[in-house]
Write an enzyme that holds these catalytic residues in place. Structure first.
Site, PDB file in Angstrom:
ATOM      1  N   CYS A   1      38.985  42.220  39.856  1.00  0.00           N
ATOM      2  CA  CYS A   1      39.452  40.817  39.726  1.00  0.00           C
ATOM      3  C   CYS A   1      38.769  40.283  38.474  1.00  0.00           C
ATOM      4  CB  CYS A   1      39.038  40.003  40.944  1.00  0.00           C
ATOM      5  SG  CYS A   1      39.602  40.696  42.506  1.00  0.00           S
ATOM      6  N   ALA A   2      39.278  40.624  37.330  1.00  0.00           N
ATOM      7  CA  ALA A   2      38.447  40.571  36.126  1.00  0.00           C
ATOM      8  C   ALA A   2      38.610  39.339  35.240  1.00  0.00           C
ATOM      9  CB  ALA A   2      38.711  41.818  35.284  1.00  0.00           C
TER      10      ALA A   2
ATOM     11  N   GLY B   1      37.326  37.775  32.188  1.00  0.00           N
ATOM     12  CA  GLY B   1      36.737  38.964  31.576  1.00  0.00           C
ATOM     13  C   GLY B   1      35.261  38.862  31.265  1.00  0.00           C
ATOM     14  N   GLY B   2      34.587  37.827  31.782  1.00  0.00           N
ATOM     15  CA  GLY B   2      33.157  37.644  31.489  1.00  0.00           C
ATOM     16  C   GLY B   2      32.305  38.818  31.961  1.00  0.00           C
ATOM     17  N   LYS B   3      32.548  39.256  33.194  1.00  0.00           N
ATOM     18  CA  LYS B   3      31.687  40.323  33.729  1.00  0.00           C
ATOM     19  C   LYS B   3      32.114  41.678  33.172  1.00  0.00           C
ATOM     20  CE  LYS B   3      30.577  37.520  37.701  1.00  0.00           C
ATOM     21  NZ  LYS B   3      31.619  36.469  37.490  1.00  0.00           N
TER      22      LYS B   3
ATOM     23  N   ASP C   1      43.663  42.287  36.861  1.00  0.00           N
ATOM     24  CA  ASP C   1      43.828  40.933  37.401  1.00  0.00           C
ATOM     25  C   ASP C   1      45.291  40.752  37.778  1.00  0.00           C
ATOM     26  OD1 ASP C   1      41.862  38.330  37.441  1.00  0.00           O
ATOM     27  OD2 ASP C   1      43.989  37.774  37.448  1.00  0.00           O
TER      28      ASP C   1
ATOM     29  N   ASP D   1      47.633  43.974  41.435  1.00  0.00           N
ATOM     30  CA  ASP D   1      47.205  43.273  42.639  1.00  0.00           C
ATOM     31  C   ASP D   1      46.178  44.160  43.334  1.00  0.00           C
ATOM     32  OD1 ASP D   1      46.837  42.153  45.134  1.00  0.00           O
ATOM     33  OD2 ASP D   1      48.900  41.409  45.244  1.00  0.00           O
TER      34      ASP D   1
ATOM     35  N   ASP E   1      34.717  40.919  42.044  1.00  0.00           N
ATOM     36  CA  ASP E   1      34.256  39.538  41.838  1.00  0.00           C
ATOM     37  C   ASP E   1      35.398  38.672  42.376  1.00  0.00           C
ATOM     38  OD1 ASP E   1      32.527  37.532  40.904  1.00  0.00           O
ATOM     39  OD2 ASP E   1      33.642  37.366  39.031  1.00  0.00           O
TER      40      ASP E   1
ATOM     41  N   CYS F   1      31.314  33.226  44.010  1.00  0.00           N
ATOM     42  CA  CYS F   1      30.555  32.059  43.548  1.00  0.00           C
ATOM     43  C   CYS F   1      30.741  30.948  44.576  1.00  0.00           C
ATOM     44  CB  CYS F   1      30.978  31.629  42.147  1.00  0.00           C
ATOM     45  SG  CYS F   1      32.741  31.313  41.966  1.00  0.00           S
TER      46      CYS F   1
HETATM   47  C1  LIG Z   1      36.197  34.819  40.309  1.00  0.00           C
HETATM   48  S1  LIG Z   1      37.547  35.128  39.300  1.00  0.00           S
HETATM   49  C2  LIG Z   1      36.974  36.492  38.352  1.00  0.00           C
HETATM   50  C3  LIG Z   1      36.040  36.118  37.237  1.00  0.00           C
HETATM   51  C4  LIG Z   1      35.744  37.301  36.336  1.00  0.00           C
HETATM   52  N1  LIG Z   1      35.206  38.412  37.087  1.00  0.00           N
HETATM   53  C5  LIG Z   1      34.771  36.964  35.231  1.00  0.00           C
HETATM   54  O1  LIG Z   1      33.577  37.190  35.361  1.00  0.00           O
HETATM   55  O2  LIG Z   1      35.224  36.463  34.191  1.00  0.00           O
HETATM   56  C6  LIG Z   1      38.683  35.865  40.366  1.00  0.00           C
HETATM   57  C7  LIG Z   1      39.910  36.430  39.686  1.00  0.00           C
HETATM   58  O3  LIG Z   1      40.658  37.141  40.685  1.00  0.00           O
HETATM   59  C8  LIG Z   1      42.014  37.078  40.333  1.00  0.00           C
HETATM   60  N2  LIG Z   1      42.775  37.464  41.537  1.00  0.00           N
HETATM   61  C9  LIG Z   1      43.147  36.703  42.592  1.00  0.00           C
HETATM   62  N3  LIG Z   1      43.796  37.453  43.495  1.00  0.00           N
HETATM   63  C10 LIG Z   1      43.842  38.707  43.010  1.00  0.00           C
HETATM   64  C11 LIG Z   1      44.395  39.919  43.467  1.00  0.00           C
HETATM   65  N4  LIG Z   1      45.013  39.993  44.646  1.00  0.00           N
HETATM   66  N5  LIG Z   1      44.275  41.019  42.693  1.00  0.00           N
HETATM   67  C12 LIG Z   1      43.644  40.967  41.490  1.00  0.00           C
HETATM   68  N6  LIG Z   1      43.099  39.823  40.997  1.00  0.00           N
HETATM   69  C13 LIG Z   1      43.204  38.729  41.751  1.00  0.00           C
HETATM   70  C14 LIG Z   1      42.194  35.656  39.854  1.00  0.00           C
HETATM   71  O4  LIG Z   1      43.341  35.609  38.994  1.00  0.00           O
HETATM   72  C15 LIG Z   1      40.882  35.407  39.121  1.00  0.00           C
HETATM   73  O5  LIG Z   1      41.045  35.640  37.743  1.00  0.00           O
END
Ligand SMILES: C[S@@+](CC[C@H](N)C(=O)[O-])C[C@H]1O[C@@H](n2cnc3c(N)ncnc32)[C@H](O)[C@@H]1O
Length: 448
Positions: free
Chosen positions: A261-262, A265-267, A285, A312, A331, A384
């Site tokens: 769930c990137a 893209g920070g992590k 993502d 997904d 994440d 978070c």
């Molecule tokens: C907490 S954020 C991730 C932040 C990211 N890891 C960073 O450090 O920049 C959660 C992310 O999960 C994505 N997301 C939500 N449901 C998802 C799914 N079923 N599969 C993949 N990504 C998903 C969202 O679009 C969102 O960008």
């Protein structure tokens, strides 16, 4: 050079607040867009930001007091007038740097532009607020302690009830911490923190190393993207607790990593930097725009190991090979209730039902990606947020369903400066009121 204009900052804040409320958009992105196209002096930019974040954070308390000052329900106001009143009352009661008469006068001017007929009402309500500002009422703590906390600290009652059960007497400190301005935190490239501090200091920017994450720098800056070093990729903007997640993942050069769930893209970027950009990070993502943002961020930092992928994660096991990753990061999409300092509006949008819905998604993602881990590989689950449903509740059920996974203690992996952030169960758990950080939760497990 742009000259200071007392109304311009407030008009910009009002427009941003109206868009956040009306469109359900994020305050930080909406404000950044508005500031990017505005010709405001540095001081006015800082004022506009404080007005947006402060008015959103204190909205519950402002509305409660406005209803009593105007002797009518806040929902009955024209939306722009209601927002103008909130903005005015916030300055009068909670912002030291604005004299009350200036808050009243500028609010009346804003009302004249929006709904001229309502400017007398705004004048009357805010003048009364300015006169009575030392003695404005709050709910009686003896009659209803929960309502008192909810209004005095401006959080929804259901959340206060939940957090009072969870944190006991500390709940007041947590609620107060959530209303503070979020600090601006940078992440220097690995090992280059001191060089970044020197560079910023030489440019006259107040900054200091972070306390917990080795590459973190705390900086006094309204707009970190205008700082020296941004354009050449010397730093990223990332909260300190969030930086610790890649430390817990501990990816090594040459590894194959899945960030499930990137976006944005920070992590992924942090993991790639820690891998010296050697190896592969599949950065998935669900959102196409999210994948584009990951690519943009990786390009800015010159990182080639990151491979954005629209996917997904709930069905990741249908497309990615089993046992093919050395490290997996989930994440997870979560309620975000650990980030109320930076995203104050979230508290008014979430409902108790969201928590169980999110917990179901989180478990489905974990169940789908766990088989992708190779034997001996490690997986990190992070959020978070501060709700047990999404944290320990999800992890306990996930680990029970996957007996090949062994939970690992975070204090044996994170840098020594972060060991105090690890709880009795070995999870990384940061709290705004205890550590001055966003509320994060992260657990690591290894596949036997
Ligand atoms: C907490 S954020 C991730 C932040 C990211 N890891 C960073 O450090 O920049 C959660 C992310 O999960 C994505 N997301 C939500 N449901 C998802 C799914 N079923 N599969 C993949 N990504 C998903 C969202 O679009 C969102 O960008």
């Amino acid at each position: 050079m742009v000259s200071a204009d007392p109304l311009a900052a407030r008009a910009l804040a009002l427009d941003v607040l109206m868009r956040v409320e009306g469109l359900g958009s994020h305050a930080d992105a909406t404000l950044a867009d508005a500031l990017a196209s505005a010709r405001l002096a540095v001081r006015d930019r800082a004022l506009a930001s404080r007005l947006v974040y402060g008015t959103l954070a204190w909205q519950g308390r402002l509305d409660w007091q406005l209803a009593r000052l105007a002797d009518r329900d806040c929902a009955s106001f024209d939306p722009r007038i209601r927002m103008t009143l909130r903005l005015g009352l916030y300055q009068i009661t909670l912002l030291d740097r604005v004299p009350p008469h200036a808050a009243v006068a500028t609010s009346v001017d804003l009302a004249k532009r929006a709904v001229p007929a309502a400017s007398r009402l705004v004048n009357a309500v805010l003048r009364r607020a300015a006169r009575e500002r030392g003695s404005l009422p709050l709910p009686d703590p003896a009659a209803d302690p929960l309502e008192h906390l909810a209004v005095a600290f401006s959080h929804p009652r259901w959340l206060v009830e939940r957090w009072r059960r969870r944190f006991g007497d500390d709940v007041r400190d947590l609620l107060a911490a959530n209303n503070e301005a979020a600090p601006t935190i940078l992440r220097a490239r690995p090992g280059e923190r001191d060089a970044l501090v020197s560079r910023l200091t030489a440019a006259g920017i107040a900054c200091e190393p972070g306390r917990f994450a080795p590459d973190a720098v705390r900086v006094q800056a309204a707009d970190p993207h205008a700082l020296p070093g941004w354009s050449d990729g010397a730093f990223s903007v990332q909260e300190e607790a969030s930086q610790l997640v890649a430390w817990l993942l501990d990816p090594r050069p040459g590894m194959r990593v899945l960030d499930a769930c990137a976006a944005p893209g920070g992590k992924s970027a942090h993991a790639a930097e820690r891998m010296r950009d050697e190896g592969t990070i599949v950065a998935g993502d669900r959102r196409r725009r999210g994948a584009a943002t990951i690519a943009w961020n990786a390009a800015r930092l010159g990182l080639r190991a990151i491979r954005p992928l629209v996917m997904d994660a709930r069905t990741a096991d249908a497309t990615l090979a089993r046992g093919s990753f050395d490290r997996i990061l989930v994440d997870a999409p979560c309620s975000g209730l650990g980030t109320l300092r930076a995203h104050p509006e979230i508290r008014w949008r979430r409902t108790p039902e969201d928590l169980s819905r999110l917990a179901t998604t989180q478990r489905r993602i974990l169940d789908a990606v766990t088989p992708l881990l190779r034997p001996g590989g490690a997986i990190v689950y992070s959020t978070c947020t501060l709700t047990d449903e999404e944290n320990a509740g999800v992890v306990d059920r996930w680990l029970a369903a996957h007996p090949t996974l062994r939970r690992e203690r975070a204090d044996e992996i994170v840098p020594p400066t972060a060991r105090t952030l690890v709880d009795d169960d070995g999870a990384l758990r940061t709290l705004p009121h205890r550590h001055g950080l966003d509320g994060f939760f992260a657990v690591r497990a290894r596949r036997a």
